[in-house]
Enzyme design. Structure first.
Site, PDB file in Angstrom:
ATOM      1  N   ASN A   1      -6.482   3.809  10.535  1.00  0.00           N
ATOM      2  CA  ASN A   1      -5.772   2.658  11.094  1.00  0.00           C
ATOM      3  C   ASN A   1      -5.514   2.777  12.591  1.00  0.00           C
ATOM      4  O   ASN A   1      -5.210   1.784  13.244  1.00  0.00           O
ATOM      5  CB  ASN A   1      -4.444   2.433  10.355  1.00  0.00           C
TER       6      ASN A   1
ATOM      7  N   CYS B   1       2.755   1.287  12.588  1.00  0.00           N
ATOM      8  CA  CYS B   1       3.635   1.853  11.568  1.00  0.00           C
ATOM      9  C   CYS B   1       4.535   2.923  12.150  1.00  0.00           C
ATOM     10  O   CYS B   1       5.583   3.240  11.614  1.00  0.00           O
ATOM     11  CB  CYS B   1       2.824   2.472  10.454  1.00  0.00           C
TER      12      CYS B   1
ATOM     13  N   GLN C   1      -7.521  -0.431   5.369  1.00  0.00           N
ATOM     14  CA  GLN C   1      -8.151  -1.020   6.566  1.00  0.00           C
ATOM     15  C   GLN C   1      -9.632  -1.332   6.356  1.00  0.00           C
ATOM     16  O   GLN C   1     -10.303  -1.799   7.278  1.00  0.00           O
ATOM     17  CB  GLN C   1      -7.967  -0.093   7.785  1.00  0.00           C
TER      18      GLN C   1
ATOM     19  N   SER D   1      -3.876  -3.458   0.367  1.00  0.00           N
ATOM     20  CA  SER D   1      -2.623  -4.122   0.736  1.00  0.00           C
ATOM     21  C   SER D   1      -2.884  -5.605   0.999  1.00  0.00           C
ATOM     22  O   SER D   1      -3.934  -5.968   1.540  1.00  0.00           O
ATOM     23  CB  SER D   1      -2.080  -3.462   2.008  1.00  0.00           C
ATOM     24  N   GLY D   2      -1.921  -6.446   0.654  1.00  0.00           N
ATOM     25  CA  GLY D   2      -2.081  -7.888   0.833  1.00  0.00           C
ATOM     26  C   GLY D   2      -2.034  -8.335   2.282  1.00  0.00           C
ATOM     27  O   GLY D   2      -2.851  -9.126   2.738  1.00  0.00           O
ATOM     28  N   HIS D   3      -1.038  -7.794   3.034  1.00  0.00           N
ATOM     29  CA  HIS D   3      -0.796  -8.407   4.349  1.00  0.00           C
ATOM     30  C   HIS D   3      -1.822  -8.039   5.406  1.00  0.00           C
ATOM     31  O   HIS D   3      -1.781  -8.552   6.525  1.00  0.00           O
ATOM     32  CB  HIS D   3       0.638  -8.136   4.828  1.00  0.00           C
TER      33      HIS D   3
ATOM     34  N   THR E   1      10.117  -7.087 -12.711  1.00  0.00           N
ATOM     35  CA  THR E   1       9.465  -8.404 -12.733  1.00  0.00           C
ATOM     36  C   THR E   1       8.499  -8.536 -11.562  1.00  0.00           C
ATOM     37  O   THR E   1       8.868  -8.260 -10.414  1.00  0.00           O
ATOM     38  CB  THR E   1      10.537  -9.520 -12.664  1.00  0.00           C
TER      39      THR E   1
ATOM     40  N   ALA F   1       0.809  -1.210   0.000  1.00  0.00           N
ATOM     41  CA  ALA F   1       0.000   0.000   0.000  1.00  0.00           C
ATOM     42  C   ALA F   1       0.849   1.270   0.000  1.00  0.00           C
ATOM     43  O   ALA F   1       0.447   2.292  -0.552  1.00  0.00           O
ATOM     44  CB  ALA F   1      -0.920  -0.007   1.211  1.00  0.00           C
ATOM     45  N   THR F   2       2.016   1.209   0.604  1.00  0.00           N
ATOM     46  CA  THR F   2       2.865   2.412   0.624  1.00  0.00           C
ATOM     47  C   THR F   2       3.202   2.812  -0.817  1.00  0.00           C
ATOM     48  O   THR F   2       3.071   3.983  -1.192  1.00  0.00           O
ATOM     49  CB  THR F   2       4.141   2.138   1.452  1.00  0.00           C
TER      50      THR F   2
END
Ligand code: PMP
Length: 386
Positions: free
Chosen positions: A158, A332, A188, A208-210, A246, A78-79
């Protein structure tokens, strides 16, 4: 055996910082690393297989967002998505419009992107919540004018879980200033609340994935067709030349699988999280000197509260020693205060003793009881000793 004991004892109440990768994600990732490890840009069949897996993941994210697969661009998280959206949209306007609008409660990555634009001579308007701690759509809308090229506003904060009126603000901005680009950091909210960029009137939207049971180091940017962006890097045709390099196919495939696994359960999971949050508030109300900072209508997944007389870090370590993991404010900021709590009207002395707990469907009511029991013990051992 030891591993099993550790796993059973761990109480993880910090899913807003990062979440445990799910089985679907782990299986997809391992498969991509063990077997389908071709470069998706290679022209041979092995490369094509990797590309097909990546496109499958793109479809899964798109389905969750209710958009076309072609509008989903993969990034390192996300950053990066926030920087690409904010700088990319502002640069696309060139010298014509150099006024941008955001809020004072954004994540550090959005704040950082705007600080960089400001250093380059852009006029940055940062809209704060009202004195009652509520950030209203009208405040954002009235900060926008003809000269504004971009507005960026998060969906769920967040640190407190406050849900911002993105849909209301963006719809009106688009009616009055259709040329102004709208960006939403929906990290979020994604897979926790219904998130649909078209319904939010967002031209660009970050996920974001995590935070959704995938791995760290992967995210996506929803990019509405026709919205011009200048890439942050050059030197490759990947992701429509918007994000050269890649692609991390294992992370991307894991992200798609995690989202696919969660799709269809947003409402039931939210209801479950809401139950945990209410139970937590109830048990906290039985403790002395606890103030809940989150708004009542906030995200069911995040609860911020302050324990009078106990500094966040002291409390965090006390809990950590008992294998109960929470955050102080926002993870964060690594213990450094972001100032966002004060923006929401939370007093400095309370901000110093704030903890953020965040839930996922894997948490149980017993986790809440264990947390509140440990908080009580901390009060007895740490406060009363002084
Ligand atoms: N925006 C928000 C609202 C977040 O909570 C976070 C993660 N704390 C980010 C952006 C950054 O996400 P990532 O770690 O994927 O860069």
């Amino acid at each position: 055996m030891r591993e099993w004991i550790l796993t059973k004892m761990t109480i993880y109440l910090d899913s807003a910082a990062t979440s445990r990768p799910g089985e679907a994600c782990l299986n997809a990732m391992c498969g991509m690393m063990r077997e389908t490890y071709g470069n998706p840009s290679s022209l041979h069949r092995f490369g094509l297989e990797a590309q097909l897996c990546m496109e499958q993941a793109r479809k899964q994210i798109a389905a969750a967002l209710g958009c076309e697969a072609a509008s989903v661009m993969f990034t390192s998280g996300a950053t990066e998505s926030n920087h690409l959206a904010i700088s990319g949209a502002a640069y696309a306007y060139g010298r014509r419009k150099r006024r941008v609008v955001t809020t004072t409660v954004e994540h550090a990555s959005v704040k950082g992107a705007f600080d960089m634009l400001e250093a380059e001579g852009y006029e940055v308007i940062r809209v704060a919540p009202d004195a009652d701690g509520i950030l209203r759509a009208e405040s954002i809308v009235s900060a926008v004018n003809e000269e504004t090229c971009l507005v960026s506003m998060m969906l769920v904060n967040n640190e407190t879980g406050a849900v911002l009126p993105v849909q209301q603000a963006f719809a009106q901005i688009k009616r009055e200033y259709p040329q102004t680009i709208t960006h939403c950091d929906a990290v979020q909210g994604f897979m926790k609340l219904p998130v649909n960029p078209a319904k939010l009137s967002a031209d660009l939207l970050t996920v974001s994935g995590h935070k959704v049971h995938a791995c760290k180091g992967v995210g996506a940017l929803y990019h509405k067709k026709g919205v011009r962006l200048i890439p942050l890097m050059k030197g490759g045709e990947q992701e429509g030349a918007m994000r050269p390099g890649t692609e991390s196919v294992p992370l991307i495939a894991g992200f798609g699988a995690a989202v696919g696994e969660l799709r269809g359960t947003i409402a039931v999971r939210a209801e479950y999280a809401s139950g945990l949050r209410s139970e937590c508030i109830r048990q906290l109300s039985e403790l002395e000197g606890v103030t809940v900072n989150s708004p009542a209508d906030g995200s069911p997944y995040i609860l911020s509260f302050s324990v009078k007389g106990l500094r966040s870090e002291t409390m965090l370590h006390f809990l950590s020693d008992r294998e109960i993991y929470v955050s102080s404010g926002s993870a964060c900021s690594k213990g450094k205060q972001s100032g966002v709590l004060q923006q929401f009207g939370i007093r400095q002395d309370l901000a110093d003793s704030t903890l953020r707990v965040s839930f996922c469907a894997e948490n149980t009511p017993e986790d809440i009881t264990a947390l509140c029991t440990a908080l009580k013990a901390a009060q007895e051992q740490l406060v009363h000793k002084r």
